[in-house]
Design a protein around this motif. Structure first.
Motif, mmCIF file in Angstrom:
data_model
loop_
_atom_site.group_PDB
_atom_site.id
_atom_site.type_symbol
_atom_site.label_atom_id
_atom_site.label_comp_id
_atom_site.label_asym_id
_atom_site.label_seq_id
_atom_site.Cartn_x
_atom_site.Cartn_y
_atom_site.Cartn_z
ATOM 1 N N ASN A 250 0.843 -1.191 0.000
ATOM 2 C CA ASN A 250 0.000 0.000 0.000
ATOM 3 C C ASN A 250 0.885 1.249 0.000
ATOM 4 O O ASN A 250 0.964 1.959 1.002
ATOM 5 C CB ASN A 250 -0.905 -0.029 1.252
ATOM 6 N N THR B 196 -10.578 8.202 -9.846
ATOM 7 C CA THR B 196 -11.132 8.743 -8.611
ATOM 8 C C THR B 196 -11.860 10.053 -8.881
ATOM 9 O O THR B 196 -11.368 10.919 -9.589
ATOM 10 C CB THR B 196 -10.007 8.995 -7.591
ATOM 11 N N VAL B 197 -13.039 10.183 -8.287
ATOM 12 C CA VAL B 197 -13.855 11.361 -8.569
ATOM 13 C C VAL B 197 -14.785 11.612 -7.389
ATOM 14 O O VAL B 197 -15.162 10.677 -6.677
ATOM 15 C CB VAL B 197 -14.646 11.130 -9.885
ATOM 16 N N LYS C 228 -2.898 -0.529 -11.290
ATOM 17 C CA LYS C 228 -3.917 -0.207 -10.300
ATOM 18 C C LYS C 228 -4.977 0.734 -10.882
ATOM 19 O O LYS C 228 -6.171 0.567 -10.677
ATOM 20 C CB LYS C 228 -3.242 0.444 -9.100
ATOM 21 N N THR D 42 -8.965 0.085 -11.475
ATOM 22 C CA THR D 42 -9.993 0.951 -10.920
ATOM 23 C C THR D 42 -10.870 1.535 -12.015
ATOM 24 O O THR D 42 -12.090 1.642 -11.850
ATOM 25 C CB THR D 42 -9.351 2.081 -10.096
ATOM 26 N N LEU E 213 -15.076 8.613 -4.895
ATOM 27 C CA LEU E 213 -15.448 7.292 -5.364
ATOM 28 C C LEU E 213 -14.368 6.771 -6.294
ATOM 29 O O LEU E 213 -13.631 7.554 -6.901
ATOM 30 C CB LEU E 213 -16.775 7.421 -6.109
ATOM 31 N N PHE E 214 -14.317 5.449 -6.435
ATOM 32 C CA PHE E 214 -13.348 4.813 -7.337
ATOM 33 C C PHE E 214 -11.922 5.208 -6.965
ATOM 34 O O PHE E 214 -11.154 5.713 -7.791
ATOM 35 C CB PHE E 214 -13.631 5.170 -8.805
ATOM 36 N N SER E 215 -11.575 4.988 -5.729
ATOM 37 C CA SER E 215 -10.246 5.349 -5.254
ATOM 38 C C SER E 215 -9.274 4.192 -5.432
ATOM 39 O O SER E 215 -9.629 3.032 -5.239
ATOM 40 C CB SER E 215 -10.345 5.725 -3.778
ATOM 41 N N THR E 216 -8.033 4.514 -5.816
ATOM 42 C CA THR E 216 -7.008 3.484 -5.964
ATOM 43 C C THR E 216 -6.227 3.297 -4.675
ATOM 44 O O THR E 216 -5.483 2.342 -4.517
ATOM 45 C CB THR E 216 -5.987 3.874 -7.041
ATOM 46 N N VAL E 217 -6.412 4.227 -3.747
ATOM 47 C CA VAL E 217 -5.642 4.174 -2.511
ATOM 48 C C VAL E 217 -6.424 3.385 -1.469
ATOM 49 O O VAL E 217 -7.631 3.547 -1.334
ATOM 50 C CB VAL E 217 -5.375 5.610 -2.003
ATOM 51 N N LYS E 218 -5.727 2.550 -0.738
ATOM 52 C CA LYS E 218 -6.404 1.710 0.256
ATOM 53 C C LYS E 218 -6.776 2.506 1.511
ATOM 54 O O LYS E 218 -6.206 3.556 1.793
ATOM 55 C CB LYS E 218 -5.492 0.545 0.660
ATOM 56 N N THR F 41 -6.579 -3.345 6.344
ATOM 57 C CA THR F 41 -6.285 -2.520 5.166
ATOM 58 C C THR F 41 -7.075 -3.069 3.994
ATOM 59 O O THR F 41 -7.050 -4.278 3.756
ATOM 60 C CB THR F 41 -4.778 -2.572 4.841
ATOM 61 N N ASP G 150 -9.219 -2.177 -0.070
ATOM 62 C CA ASP G 150 -9.633 -1.317 -1.179
ATOM 63 C C ASP G 150 -11.121 -1.012 -1.036
ATOM 64 O O ASP G 150 -11.875 -1.802 -0.491
ATOM 65 C CB ASP G 150 -9.428 -2.024 -2.528
ATOM 66 N N PHE H 180 -13.451 -1.280 -3.117
ATOM 67 C CA PHE H 180 -14.349 -2.257 -3.723
ATOM 68 C C PHE H 180 -14.427 -3.560 -2.949
ATOM 69 O O PHE H 180 -15.402 -4.295 -3.067
ATOM 70 C CB PHE H 180 -13.885 -2.582 -5.141
#
Lengths: 219, 335
Positions: free
Chosen positions: A70, A84-85, A185, A189, B142-147, B166, B168, B170
């Protein structure tokens, strides 16, 4: 060898091409059905990516292939378009904006992936990457098809050169691998997001809309 | 003065009678009952290897004047073990909640502190009033790549412990089970059951985030379930039920694209429609009371229409099947 070179050239050429005349099919079928097909494509790609990413991350080695990995997002990773939005913003997107965001994102992601393809070590990975690139190209075309059938203009210059001029090449091997990690990644997403984008479009664009537009154009 | 004292199970506890000297004459009580002198070392009360039953109010009185010199409430307990933490989004895309509990009780008060980090940002998890061990977070993006990294710390007077999750965005999506599951027989259809249900009320936006469903059913007498996956709609007709058998039916839900299946809904029971048998009793009475030539092999008067789907065997049914085949043959000729 040579065949890979030709293939890469073709990919690059396609990269810069606007949507192909295959649009006629989608206009006949109706935007509703094209949206369904695009949705199905994103699901297929998401499934493909799971295998590809697993193989690729193992190729990168630890810590990239560890499930808990991470890392913080480095500034250089911002070149890759992010899915991301803000929630309300996403909800409020017009159909045109929604489709354009997807089109732009996948066009750029495709180009980055092709750069990857050129550098990768094993034959198995090259094969998988090439297959994935081909499918991803299909998705870009499919989105372009939906946009055209709804009368929206395609975003200009969807794919510039892989790295914008002046952007630094990764200074060392580890950072290069980080770039690859974030690329995969973001791709993952985006595919999750697209499924939701196309769900929304499905509900809002019944096939009847296309008939009206065709009539308006005097067909 | 009086206060609370926390001690570990199995510890040795020494209680002093306030500021009294070691050699003062005192009497100790536990919850009002005098304590035997054998537990005393001078004016100190010694409790060895304390257990939970020794929790209570301990008081110390001066020997002659019977003045209360010291009072304490002893609470025997344990430091917390590693807590169990779970986070789930049953209301995607609004946010998620985390809930926790201790695997074993400590018998003394515990306080919980939860922290949520998203990339470099600290987020606030708002504690719910009910249930107590739960907090919820609203997604800002929304739709975040970060955990997301959630850390739960448990603290009590005897120690602390913590655990971390930890994940994601989704990965934790899991809807609540479908609601209002109803199963009804279908009139004149001995092999059908009509099942309907509703989206879980906690799922905020089924339009943009549609759910798909999994239905399972079996007759009570069998162990093996049959499964049907449904990509849309909130109803389904089972067409292969065994006639006359009671069925148990359950439904589960999942976001169309991400996350995991919900738990199974509350089970409903239903039995397919069966024909009323009362005409057979009438027939038997007639044949018994009369020696009439009315044929008992003729189709019972109540069966006016041949039900093609009937499985129940009966002599009359053979007539129906033949009629059905003839009709089918004719219709094939005419198509």
């Amino acid at each position: 060898g040579d065949s890979w070179g030709i293939f890469t050239f073709l990919c690059a050429a396609l990269c810069n091409l606007p949507a192909l005349p295959a649009l006629n099919c989608s206009e006949e079928l109706g935007a509703g059905q094209s949206i369904q097909q695009t949705y199905d494509l994103t699901r297929y790609l998401e499934h493909q990516l799971r295998t590809l990413a697993g193989t690729y991350l193992n190729y990168l080695g630890p810590p990239f292939n560890e499930p808990d990995f991470n890392p913080p997002r480095l500034a250089r990773a911002e070149r890759v378009p992010s899915a991301t939005v803000d929630l309300d913003l996403w909800r409020g997107l017009t159909d045109n904006a929604r489709l354009a965001a997807n089109y732009r994102a996948y066009s750029r992601l495709l180009c980055y992936l092709r750069v990857l393809d050129g550098q990768v070590g094993t034959a198995e990975l090259r094969h998988r990457l090439a297959h994935f690139c081909a499918s991803l190209q299909g998705l870009v075309l499919s989105i372009g098809g939906v946009m055209s059938s709804l009368g929206y203009p395609l975003p200009a210059g969807p794919a510039g050169p892989p790295a914008p001029p002046g952007a630094p090449v990764a200074p060392n091997d580890f950072l290069k691998k980080m770039d690859d990690f974030w690329l995969l990644k973001e791709l993952q997403t985006w595919l999750w997001r697209s499924a939701k984008d196309f769900n929304r479009l499905k509900k809002k664009v019944p096939p009847a809309v296309v008939t009206l537009r065709l009539e308006a154009r005097g067909f | 003065d009086s206060h609370i004292q926390y001690e570990r199970v199995g510890a040795d506890v020494t209680m002093k009678c306030g500021s009294m000297d070691w050699d003062a004459a005192v009497t100790w009580t536990a919850n009002g009952t005098d304590i035997d002198e054998s537990h005393l070392n001078g004016s100190y009360l010694i409790l060895k290897n304390v257990d939970l039953s020794q929790s209570g109010q301990y008081s110390c009185y001066e020997g002659s004047s019977w003045h209360l010199k010291y009072q304490t409430y002893l609470r025997v307990g344990t430091p917390p073990k590693e807590p169990v933490l779970m986070c789930r989004s049953n209301n995607y895309p609004k946010g998620f909640y985390c809930s926790w509990h201790l695997p074993t009780p400590t018998y003394i008060p515990n306080s919980f502190n939860i922290s949520v980090i998203h990339g470099t940002k600290d987020m606030v998890c708002e504690k719910d009033a009910i249930p107590k061990n739960r907090c919820h977070i609203r997604y800002l993006q929304l739709f975040s790549t970060v955990k997301y990294k959630v850390t739960l710390t448990v603290t009590n007077a005897l120690g602390k412990n913590f655990t971390t999750l930890t994940f994601d965005e989704f990965a934790i999506v899991k809807p609540d089970p479908p609601e209002s599951v109803v199963a009804k027989p279908v009139p004149n259809n001995p092999r059908r059951l009509e099942v309907s249900w509703q989206n879980p009320s906690s799922w905020p936006d089924p339009e943009s985030f549609p759910l798909k469903f999994f239905l399972r059913y079996r007759p009570l007498i069998l162990d093996q379930w049959q499964h049907v996956e449904l990509s849309d709609g909130t109803s389904h007709t089972i067409t292969d039920a065994y006639a006359g058998k009671e069925y148990i039916i359950q439904v589960a839900a999942k976001d169309n694209d991400i996350g995991t299946w919900s738990d199974w809904s509350v089970a409903v029971h239903a039995t397919p429609w069966t024909e009323e048998p009362k005409h057979l009793t009438t027939e038997a009475q007639i044949t018994e009371t009369t020696s009439a030539s009315t044929s008992s092999f003729m189709a019972p008067p109540t069966t006016k229409i041949c039900d093609k789907g009937a499985v129940v065997g009966s002599g009359a049914m053979a007539v129906c099947w033949t009629a059905g085949l003839v009709v089918a043959a004719y219709s094939v000729l005419f198509i």
